[in-house]
Write a protein that holds these residues in place. Structure first.
Motif, PDB file in Angstrom:
ATOM      1  N   SER A 195     -33.176 -14.305  -8.514  1.00 34.61           N
ATOM      2  CA  SER A 195     -31.815 -14.385  -7.984  1.00 34.61           C
ATOM      3  C   SER A 195     -31.473 -13.166  -7.146  1.00 34.61           C
ATOM      4  O   SER A 195     -30.731 -13.271  -6.157  1.00 34.61           O
ATOM      5  CB  SER A 195     -30.808 -14.543  -9.131  1.00 34.61           C
ATOM      6  N   GLU A 196     -31.992 -12.018  -7.501  1.00 37.86           N
ATOM      7  CA  GLU A 196     -31.757 -10.809  -6.707  1.00 37.86           C
ATOM      8  C   GLU A 196     -32.575 -10.845  -5.417  1.00 37.86           C
ATOM      9  O   GLU A 196     -32.074 -10.521  -4.335  1.00 37.86           O
ATOM     10  CB  GLU A 196     -32.117  -9.559  -7.519  1.00 37.86           C
ATOM     11  N   ALA A 197     -33.843 -11.253  -5.522  1.00 35.14           N
ATOM     12  CA  ALA A 197     -34.721 -11.261  -4.356  1.00 35.14           C
ATOM     13  C   ALA A 197     -34.252 -12.243  -3.292  1.00 35.14           C
ATOM     14  O   ALA A 197     -34.415 -11.999  -2.090  1.00 35.14           O
ATOM     15  CB  ALA A 197     -36.149 -11.587  -4.781  1.00 35.14           C
ATOM     16  N   MET A 198     -33.641 -13.382  -3.723  1.00 37.68           N
ATOM     17  CA  MET A 198     -33.214 -14.394  -2.769  1.00 37.68           C
ATOM     18  C   MET A 198     -31.711 -14.354  -2.494  1.00 37.68           C
ATOM     19  O   MET A 198     -31.170 -15.211  -1.801  1.00 37.68           O
ATOM     20  CB  MET A 198     -33.627 -15.783  -3.268  1.00 37.68           C
ATOM     21  N   ASP A 199     -31.033 -13.349  -3.023  1.00 33.41           N
ATOM     22  CA  ASP A 199     -29.613 -13.123  -2.787  1.00 33.41           C
ATOM     23  C   ASP A 199     -28.749 -14.305  -3.207  1.00 33.41           C
ATOM     24  O   ASP A 199     -27.932 -14.801  -2.450  1.00 33.41           O
ATOM     25  CB  ASP A 199     -29.338 -12.761  -1.322  1.00 33.41           C
ATOM     26  N   PHE A 200     -28.963 -14.742  -4.451  1.00 34.54           N
ATOM     27  CA  PHE A 200     -27.930 -15.523  -5.144  1.00 34.54           C
ATOM     28  C   PHE A 200     -27.765 -14.866  -6.520  1.00 34.54           C
ATOM     29  O   PHE A 200     -28.015 -15.457  -7.551  1.00 34.54           O
ATOM     30  CB  PHE A 200     -28.248 -17.020  -5.255  1.00 34.54           C
ATOM     31  N   PRO A 201     -27.346 -13.601  -6.520  1.00 35.99           N
ATOM     32  CA  PRO A 201     -27.391 -12.785  -7.741  1.00 35.99           C
ATOM     33  C   PRO A 201     -26.614 -13.396  -8.895  1.00 35.99           C
ATOM     34  O   PRO A 201     -25.467 -13.819  -8.742  1.00 35.99           O
ATOM     35  CB  PRO A 201     -26.777 -11.454  -7.298  1.00 35.99           C
ATOM     36  N   ILE A 202     -27.261 -13.426 -10.043  1.00 31.33           N
ATOM     37  CA  ILE A 202     -26.655 -13.961 -11.264  1.00 31.33           C
ATOM     38  C   ILE A 202     -25.991 -12.807 -12.011  1.00 31.33           C
ATOM     39  O   ILE A 202     -26.652 -11.846 -12.402  1.00 31.33           O
ATOM     40  CB  ILE A 202     -27.720 -14.628 -12.148  1.00 31.33           C
ATOM     41  N   GLU A 203     -24.682 -12.902 -12.205  1.00 36.03           N
ATOM     42  CA  GLU A 203     -23.997 -11.814 -12.907  1.00 36.03           C
ATOM     43  C   GLU A 203     -23.921 -12.062 -14.407  1.00 36.03           C
ATOM     44  O   GLU A 203     -23.596 -11.143 -15.162  1.00 36.03           O
ATOM     45  CB  GLU A 203     -22.600 -11.596 -12.335  1.00 36.03           C
ATOM     46  N   GLY A 204     -24.214 -13.283 -14.838  1.00 41.67           N
ATOM     47  CA  GLY A 204     -24.258 -13.581 -16.265  1.00 41.67           C
ATOM     48  C   GLY A 204     -25.184 -14.749 -16.517  1.00 41.67           C
ATOM     49  O   GLY A 204     -25.117 -15.764 -15.825  1.00 41.67           O
ATOM     50  N   LEU A 205     -26.069 -14.627 -17.512  1.00 40.57           N
ATOM     51  CA  LEU A 205     -27.025 -15.681 -17.849  1.00 40.57           C
ATOM     52  C   LEU A 205     -27.148 -15.738 -19.366  1.00 40.57           C
ATOM     53  O   LEU A 205     -27.443 -14.721 -19.995  1.00 40.57           O
ATOM     54  CB  LEU A 205     -28.389 -15.399 -17.210  1.00 40.57           C
ATOM     55  N   HIS A 206     -26.902 -16.920 -19.946  1.00 41.24           N
ATOM     56  CA  HIS A 206     -26.956 -17.030 -21.399  1.00 41.24           C
ATOM     57  C   HIS A 206     -27.220 -18.484 -21.794  1.00 41.24           C
ATOM     58  O   HIS A 206     -27.113 -19.396 -20.978  1.00 41.24           O
ATOM     59  CB  HIS A 206     -25.633 -16.559 -22.026  1.00 41.24           C
ATOM     60  N   THR A 207     -27.571 -18.673 -23.063  1.00 44.67           N
ATOM     61  CA  THR A 207     -27.715 -20.039 -23.572  1.00 44.67           C
ATOM     62  C   THR A 207     -26.326 -20.648 -23.736  1.00 44.67           C
ATOM     63  O   THR A 207     -25.342 -19.963 -23.999  1.00 44.67           O
ATOM     64  CB  THR A 207     -28.431 -20.053 -24.934  1.00 44.67           C
ATOM     65  N   GLU A 208     -26.267 -21.970 -23.562  1.00 46.91           N
ATOM     66  CA  GLU A 208     -25.047 -22.718 -23.862  1.00 46.91           C
ATOM     67  C   GLU A 208     -25.325 -23.600 -25.081  1.00 46.91           C
ATOM     68  O   GLU A 208     -26.419 -23.594 -25.631  1.00 46.91           O
ATOM     69  CB  GLU A 208     -24.625 -23.568 -22.657  1.00 46.91           C
ATOM     70  N   THR A 209     -24.314 -24.389 -25.478  1.00 48.95           N
ATOM     71  CA  THR A 209     -24.457 -25.229 -26.658  1.00 48.95           C
ATOM     72  C   THR A 209     -25.271 -26.472 -26.330  1.00 48.95           C
ATOM     73  O   THR A 209     -24.812 -27.345 -25.595  1.00 48.95           O
ATOM     74  CB  THR A 209     -23.081 -25.622 -27.204  1.00 48.95           C
TER      75      THR A 209
END
Length: 460
Positions: A195-209
């Motif tokens: 996501s950083e290398a392709m410039d769609f930076p993820i500011e939060g990533l986590h499991t969902e239910t």
């Protein structure tokens, strides 16, 4: 001289220079169709240089077929009646990105349709809506967040299984699980790095239910860049997963046993003249300015009419049922996740509205276009929202005019009949998109489902 960086490219000359500097024989060029599917090809260097100057052409069938490459029989823009001619496209130089999966030098560029095809080009539609916003004195900031399920499957294995008995990446319902993200930290790190290398930076990533479900929040940007980032995130998350023997799906609901997958949209406006938030009023209720109130009112009013742009597939409507974290009426509330629109009080920087209705299967450009245009319409007409919902929206009775269409066919009819849609999105787009949704419904009506076989085969 330092090496040119892909995201520093702004002009056609810059694009030419970086290709020459990296000694590339080919680059990759792609565009997004009406369903948000990325299409494209490798383009030889000299062809690419020529395209930077004068554009290039692509068979317009890519705007005349569905997600299974079946030809629409009900659109006027293209078809056998036109002979499927080429449509012109323009390279977008400042869309240049590195493609880490194809080596350290490979580059990707986006393109958008020109000429008559621009009327139904998803990226072109978003640009037109944003131009209207600037005419009204606003810049639009946006961000997208997606839920998606991960499976220990391949494109071959899911078909061999008939899409049944699929093995999720992880078992059980474990939202926000530190256990899951730590055990599989290498995968998380790889996706974050991508996501950083392709410039769609993820500011939060986590499991969902749900088993194997993740949620990714993409960092805020101007709305056109947000559309690019959302569309690229969906495409290259799937690429990343499949290159590792996994699969990611963004369909709205893959199983009746688990919640559906959302594509929430966060939006705010900034006043061009002052540079300040047009939504933030420290003296207003919930710090809402009159502008934000009108914006929310427009979104609320037009949600039932424009639902097809947020819920564009047959599957989308299996998600819109009570109690599964998806709205069922055009409601709004303050910090209320049971409503379709969630006003988030904050500061000059963070005051915004979250459009919670959107499904993960929506085309990011079209969902952004509709969410923004509806709000701008509300500002233009100085609309006022209905009373906000406090408490559980699922347990309350709502006015009939807030009810959402229950099928894709009904949603397409509401869109076609919407005078505001034609004013803000254009007749050509409305007619074409509504026709494609009618086609989708007609294709579904030809299918015999497992539910029908189980219910009727023997007993009726």
């Amino acid at each position: 001289m330092s090496r040119m960086q892909a995201r520093d490219i702004k002009t056609a000359d810059d694009a030419r220079r970086i290709v020459e500097e990296r000694g590339l024989s080919h680059v990759k060029v792609g565009m997004f169709d009406i369903d948000g599917v990325m299409l494209g090809k490798y383009m030889r260097r000299d062809k690419f240089f020529a395209a930077l100057e004068s554009g290039f052409s692509f068979c317009d069938v890519v705007l005349g077929w569905d997600s299974k490459d079946e030809l629409y029989d009900n659109v006027s823009f293209t078809g056998w009646h036109t002979g499927y001619p080429d449509a012109p496209l323009t390279i977008v130089p400042d869309s240049c990105r590195d493609l880490p999966s194809e080596g350290e030098d490979m580059l990707l560029f986006l393109a958008e349709f020109d000429g008559p095809a621009s009327d139904i080009c998803p990226r072109g539609l978003l640009k037109r809506v944003l131009a209207r916003a600037r005419e009204m004195g606003f810049e639009v900031c946006g961000s997208l967040e997606y839920e998606f399920f991960m499976f220990q499957e391949t494109p071959e294995s899911i078909r061999e299984k008939g899409f049944r008995d699929l093995k999720p990446l992880t078992p059980d319902m474990m939202g926000y699980s530190m256990l899951r993200s730590s055990v599989h930290s290498e995968l998380y790190h790889e996706l974050l790095a991508l996501s950083e290398a392709m410039d769609f930076p993820i500011e939060g990533l986590h499991t969902e239910t749900g088993p194997g479900v993740l949620e990714a929040a993409i960092a805020v940007d101007d709305a056109l860049a947000a559309g690019d980032k959302g569309a690229l995130f969906k495409t290259f998350t799937k690429v990343w997963a499949q290159r590792r023997g996994l699969m990611a799906t963004f369909m709205a609901k893959w199983s009746p046993d688990y919640p559906g997958q959302s594509g929430h949209i966060h939006l705010s406006l900034r006043d061009i003249a002052s540079g300040k938030s047009a939504f933030f009023d420290p003296e207003g209720p919930y710090r809402m300015s009159a502008i934000q109130r009108h914006f929310v009112a427009g979104q609320q009013k037009l949600m039932p009419e424009w639902l097809a742009m947020f819920a564009p597939t047959i599957n989308s409507y299996t998600r819109l049922i009570p109690g599964f974290w998806a709205p069922t009426d055009a409601t709004w509330g303050v910090e209320n996740r049971t409503t379709a629109l969630r006003v988030i009080p904050g500061s000059d920087k963070s005051q915004r509205v979250e459009y919670r209705l959107g499904s993960a299967d929506a085309n990011p450009y079209l969902a952004l276009s509709a969410a923004i245009a509806a709000g701008l319409c509300g500002i233009e007409q100085r609309l006022e929202p209905d009373a906000q919902v406090k408490g559980n929206a699922y347990e309350l009775d709502h006015p009939e005019h807030q009810a959402l269409p229950r099928t894709l066919w009904d949603a397409a009819q509401r869109l076609k009949a919407s005078s505001e849609a034609r004013q803000w999105l254009g007749d050509a787009f409305v007619e074409h998109f509504a026709a494609t949704r009618e086609w989708e419904e007609r294709q579904f009506r030809r299918a015999i489902t497992d539910w029908e076989l189980d219910r009727y085969f023997e007993i009726i």
